[in-house]
Design a protein around this motif. Structure first.
Motif, PDB file in Angstrom:
ATOM      1  N   SER A  93       0.818  -1.214   0.000  1.00 31.29           N
ATOM      2  CA  SER A  93       0.000   0.000   0.000  1.00 31.29           C
ATOM      3  C   SER A  93       0.853   1.266   0.000  1.00 31.29           C
ATOM      4  CB  SER A  93      -0.947   0.004   1.210  1.00 31.29           C
ATOM      5  OG  SER A  93      -0.212   0.008   2.414  1.00 31.29           O
ATOM      6  N   CYS A  94       2.148   1.139   0.321  1.00 27.16           N
ATOM      7  CA  CYS A  94       3.003   2.344   0.386  1.00 27.16           C
ATOM      8  C   CYS A  94       3.446   2.808  -0.991  1.00 27.16           C
ATOM      9  CB  CYS A  94       4.227   2.094   1.253  1.00 27.16           C
ATOM     10  SG  CYS A  94       5.461   1.033   0.472  1.00 27.16           S
ATOM     11  N   LEU A  95       3.324   1.948  -2.013  1.00 26.70           N
ATOM     12  CA  LEU A  95       3.870   2.298  -3.323  1.00 26.70           C
ATOM     13  C   LEU A  95       2.785   2.538  -4.365  1.00 26.70           C
ATOM     14  CD1 LEU A  95       6.993   0.005  -3.813  1.00 26.70           C
ATOM     15  CD2 LEU A  95       6.916   2.439  -3.329  1.00 26.70           C
ATOM     16  N   THR A  96       1.582   2.838  -3.893  1.00 25.75           N
ATOM     17  CA  THR A  96       0.512   3.002  -4.861  1.00 25.75           C
ATOM     18  C   THR A  96      -0.327   4.231  -4.514  1.00 25.75           C
ATOM     19  OG1 THR A  96      -1.409   1.867  -5.784  1.00 25.75           O
ATOM     20  CG2 THR A  96      -0.769   1.204  -3.608  1.00 25.75           C
ATOM     21  N   PRO A  97      -0.485   5.165  -5.438  1.00 28.71           N
ATOM     22  CA  PRO A  97      -1.240   6.381  -5.145  1.00 28.71           C
ATOM     23  C   PRO A  97      -2.690   6.035  -4.797  1.00 28.71           C
ATOM     24  CG  PRO A  97      -0.003   6.606  -7.190  1.00 28.71           C
ATOM     25  CD  PRO A  97       0.080   5.170  -6.797  1.00 28.71           C
TER      26      PRO A  97
ATOM     27  N   ASP B  85       8.491  17.509 -20.899  1.00 34.15           N
ATOM     28  CA  ASP B  85       9.588  17.079 -20.029  1.00 34.15           C
ATOM     29  C   ASP B  85       9.146  16.771 -18.610  1.00 34.15           C
ATOM     30  OD1 ASP B  85      11.716  17.002 -21.636  1.00 34.15           O
ATOM     31  OD2 ASP B  85      12.310  19.108 -21.335  1.00 34.15           O
ATOM     32  N   ALA B  86       8.066  17.435 -18.164  1.00 33.27           N
ATOM     33  CA  ALA B  86       7.645  17.310 -16.771  1.00 33.27           C
ATOM     34  C   ALA B  86       6.666  16.171 -16.553  1.00 33.27           C
ATOM     35  CB  ALA B  86       7.024  18.627 -16.308  1.00 33.27           C
ATOM     36  N   GLY B  87       6.473  15.333 -17.574  1.00 29.73           N
ATOM     37  CA  GLY B  87       5.529  14.221 -17.466  1.00 29.73           C
ATOM     38  C   GLY B  87       6.218  12.933 -17.062  1.00 29.73           C
ATOM     39  N   GLN B  88       5.462  12.061 -16.420  1.00 25.92           N
ATOM     40  CA  GLN B  88       5.997  10.758 -16.032  1.00 25.92           C
ATOM     41  C   GLN B  88       4.880   9.730 -16.107  1.00 25.92           C
ATOM     42  OE1 GLN B  88       9.137   9.456 -15.051  1.00 25.92           O
ATOM     43  NE2 GLN B  88       7.914   7.587 -15.210  1.00 25.92           N
ATOM     44  N   ILE B  89       5.139   8.642 -16.836  1.00 24.39           N
ATOM     45  CA  ILE B  89       4.171   7.549 -16.913  1.00 24.39           C
ATOM     46  C   ILE B  89       4.324   6.690 -15.655  1.00 24.39           C
ATOM     47  CG2 ILE B  89       3.656   5.388 -18.116  1.00 24.39           C
ATOM     48  CD1 ILE B  89       2.682   7.669 -19.717  1.00 24.39           C
ATOM     49  N   VAL B  90       3.197   6.263 -15.078  1.00 28.87           N
ATOM     50  CA  VAL B  90       3.255   5.302 -13.978  1.00 28.87           C
ATOM     51  C   VAL B  90       2.249   4.191 -14.248  1.00 28.87           C
ATOM     52  CG1 VAL B  90       1.555   6.507 -12.535  1.00 28.87           C
ATOM     53  CG2 VAL B  90       3.248   5.030 -11.456  1.00 28.87           C
ATOM     54  N   ALA B  91       2.621   2.972 -13.881  1.00 27.04           N
ATOM     55  CA  ALA B  91       1.664   1.864 -14.013  1.00 27.04           C
ATOM     56  C   ALA B  91       1.552   1.168 -12.658  1.00 27.04           C
ATOM     57  CB  ALA B  91       2.111   0.898 -15.104  1.00 27.04           C
ATOM     58  N   GLY B  92       2.469   0.285 -12.327  1.00 24.33           N
ATOM     59  CA  GLY B  92       2.414  -0.389 -11.034  1.00 24.33           C
ATOM     60  C   GLY B  92       2.847   0.524  -9.893  1.00 24.33           C
ATOM     61  N   GLY B  93       3.751   1.435 -10.160  1.00 22.03           N
ATOM     62  CA  GLY B  93       4.215   2.386  -9.140  1.00 22.03           C
ATOM     63  C   GLY B  93       5.423   1.928  -8.355  1.00 22.03           C
ATOM     64  N   THR B  94       5.815   0.653  -8.520  1.00 22.46           N
ATOM     65  CA  THR B  94       6.877   0.130  -7.647  1.00 22.46           C
ATOM     66  C   THR B  94       8.229   0.790  -7.902  1.00 22.46           C
ATOM     67  OG1 THR B  94       7.137  -1.691  -9.200  1.00 22.46           O
ATOM     68  CG2 THR B  94       5.806  -2.110  -7.257  1.00 22.46           C
ATOM     69  N   ASP B  95       8.436   1.334  -9.094  1.00 20.50           N
ATOM     70  CA  ASP B  95       9.682   2.051  -9.368  1.00 20.50           C
ATOM     71  C   ASP B  95       9.452   3.562  -9.309  1.00 20.50           C
ATOM     72  OD1 ASP B  95      12.438   2.224 -10.121  1.00 20.50           O
ATOM     73  OD2 ASP B  95      11.819   2.707 -12.153  1.00 20.50           O
ATOM     74  N   VAL B  96       8.396   4.035  -9.965  1.00 17.71           N
ATOM     75  CA  VAL B  96       8.172   5.478 -10.072  1.00 17.71           C
ATOM     76  C   VAL B  96       7.858   6.105  -8.712  1.00 17.71           C
ATOM     77  CG1 VAL B  96       6.622   7.219 -11.019  1.00 17.71           C
ATOM     78  CG2 VAL B  96       7.480   5.401 -12.483  1.00 17.71           C
ATOM     79  N   ILE B  97       6.929   5.514  -7.953  1.00 17.58           N
ATOM     80  CA  ILE B  97       6.530   6.108  -6.671  1.00 17.58           C
ATOM     81  C   ILE B  97       7.726   6.093  -5.702  1.00 17.58           C
ATOM     82  CG2 ILE B  97       4.949   5.909  -4.701  1.00 17.58           C
ATOM     83  CD1 ILE B  97       3.615   6.797  -7.315  1.00 17.58           C
ATOM     84  N   PHE B  98       8.477   4.992  -5.744  1.00 20.69           N
ATOM     85  CA  PHE B  98       9.668   4.869  -4.907  1.00 20.69           C
ATOM     86  C   PHE B  98      10.665   5.980  -5.223  1.00 20.69           C
ATOM     87  CE2 PHE B  98      13.922   2.722  -5.507  1.00 20.69           C
ATOM     88  CZ  PHE B  98      14.361   2.863  -4.207  1.00 20.69           C
TER      89      PHE B  98
END
Lengths: 161, 325
Positions: free
Chosen positions: A62-66, B26-39
């Protein structure tokens, strides 16, 4: 900071929650719903203590998902395992096999274990290892956790009779 | 701990997504699962103004068998779903085996194939919190003008730590890349540049939408070395492929990952096996030739000498496994 109302079903209870785009699912669970069983650990996906189950009963971090991503979805947290005052079989198994020491990781470990049981009611050694690799316990270790998982089906059978 | 401020966009269709991507620039970022981007956003490694979610885009979820025996996989397919897919397990077992070795089940339940292919390069300096990094001068990735790993270098030496590119290069996969009004096909081997900062041959308005794997009857294998195999990034990994049976081997492909900024296709070791077969003696000669093709190996995460040894041992293991198949 944009805010939006999302519909989220937590432990069977559907709620409308005002969340910001800066919040993760973990922030919402802990800070807005006050379900503090789910812990905040590394927040980088390494420790697994923030694990909750999604609608398919799988373990997710849950920490890595908006939070906004969970609009219309359903999750189960550690608080949702108990039904009508009865602990879930996996919780009983953890108690009987002493798979708890300080307890900080336990909600994440149990939700990961629950995901293993959801997919494989009588898991093999390999399935246990694959499902539990993503959570870390730094005090009691993983041996007793695996004992609990291996014997969960016995406890389930006992409570059903 | 809130994420850095950004606008979170959830487009309803692929076309809307491509438009949002172009507008974000330039200021855009694609996210899907988030495990790399959110981190990475938590580490304040990058601060996108617009984060565009592709996780629920229907167009990117399909696994479609092709008439020629290949398969076309949507970039937003979850990694775990790929490991459970009967067709993929049956025809490209080394591919699903590589995914099973990727991170933990928790991460595979969230992360996507496209996300792993476009994984940011990693480094011991940048992959720490902003407060930790503040103790040293900034590097190429963090608004500075140096590389902490090789001080005299004029570019970033962060490592490509992803698992799927290594096996997909060996399988000869092709990417479908789209932007508003245009679509192109790119062999996955050409996606990666030897520059940790700009390691992907993608324009800011482009999105990897599908991965096409051709039919492969050859023997293939993926071997990985990691500190804890259930969760960690690789210290090194090798994908190997050849046709033939037993010691006889033709059309050999060897790809080495997680040692450098871009996966390395090992040419001389493959040529040795092609000319001499998978004999013990030829395998040793192939292993001897690995070191010459590694280029500049850094002390990133582990010592350079150790990594060279890991590369050698993984090539040997992969070739021995091929012989047994």
């Amino acid at each position: 900071m944009a805010r939006e109302i999302i519909t989220l079903t937590v432990n069977g209870d559907t709620r409308e929650i005002l969340v910001s785009d800066r919040q993760t699912l973990l922030d919402v669970i802990r800070d807005q719903l006050s379900l503090t069983g789910t812990k905040r650990g590394c927040t980088t996906g390494a420790c697994g203590v923030c694990t909750v189950n999604n609608a398919q009963g799988e373990a997710v971090l849950s920490c890595l998902t908006p939070a906004l991503e969970w609009d219309g979805e359903s999750i189960v947290t550690i608080e949702g395992l108990e039904q009508n005052g009865e602990l879930d079989a996996i919780q009983t198994a953890f108690i009987e096999y002493g798979a708890v020491q300080c307890g900080f990781c336990t909600p994440g470990v149990i939700m990961s274990a629950k995901a293993v049981i959801n997919a494989h009611p009588e898991p093999t050694e390999e399935q246990i290892n694959a499902g539990m690799a993503g959570v870390l316990c730094r005090c009691t270790g993983h041996i007793k956790v695996k004992d609990a998982l291996r014997n969960d089906h016995l406890i389930r059978a006992r409570s059903e009779t | 701990m809130l994420l850095p401020a950004h606008a979170y966009v959830r487009p309803g269709s692929l076309d809307d997504c491509l438009i949002a991507l172009r507008e974000a620039g330039d200021a855009g970022q694609i996210v899907a699962g988030g495990t790399d981007v959110i981190f990475n956003m938590r580490l304040k490694l990058f601060r996108p103004e617009t984060v565009i979610s592709v996780r629920k885009l229907r167009e990117l979820q399909d696994i479609e068998p092709l008439p020629d025996g290949g398969v076309r996989i949507g970039a937003a397919c979850r990694l775990h779903d790929l490991t459970e897919h009967p067709l993929l397990n049956g025809r490209w077992p080394a591919f699903t085996d590589a995914i099973r070795q990727l991170a933990s089940r928790h991460v595979r339940n969230m992360g996507t194939l496209g996300g792993n292919i476009c994984l940011k390069t990693r480094c011991w300096y940048t992959n720490n919190s902003a407060q930790w990094r503040a103790g040293r001068a900034g590097c190429f990735k963090t608004d500075g003008q140096l590389c902490h790993v090789i001080k005299s270098s004029d570019k970033c030496h962060a490592i490509n730590n992803a698992d799927t590119p290594v096996i997909l290069i060996a399988l000869g996969a092709t990417l479908t890349i789209r932007k508003v009004g245009a679509e192109r096909q790119l062999p996955i081997v050409d996606l990666y540049h030897d520059d940790g900062l700009h390691n992907l041959a993608l324009d800011v308005d482009e999105l990897v939408t599908h991965v096409t794997i051709p039919p492969v009857d050859d023997r293939t294998v993926y071997v990985k070395q990691a500190a804890r195999k259930g969760i960690d990034f690789a210290i090194g990994s090798v994908a190997a492929r050849c046709n033939g049976a037993g010691e006889w081997a033709g059309k050999v492909t060897l790809v080495l990952g997680s040692v450098s900024t871009a996966p390395i296709v090992l040419k001389e070791p493959a040529a040795i096996i092609e000319s001499s077969g998978l004999t013990d003696e030829a395998i040793e000669r192939a292993c001897d030739a690995v070191r010459d093709e590694l280029g500049e190996v850094t002390n990133l995460y582990s010592r350079a000498g150790y990594k060279k040894q890991v590369a050698r041992v993984l090539v040997r293991r992969a070739l021995q496994r091929l012989r047994e198949m």
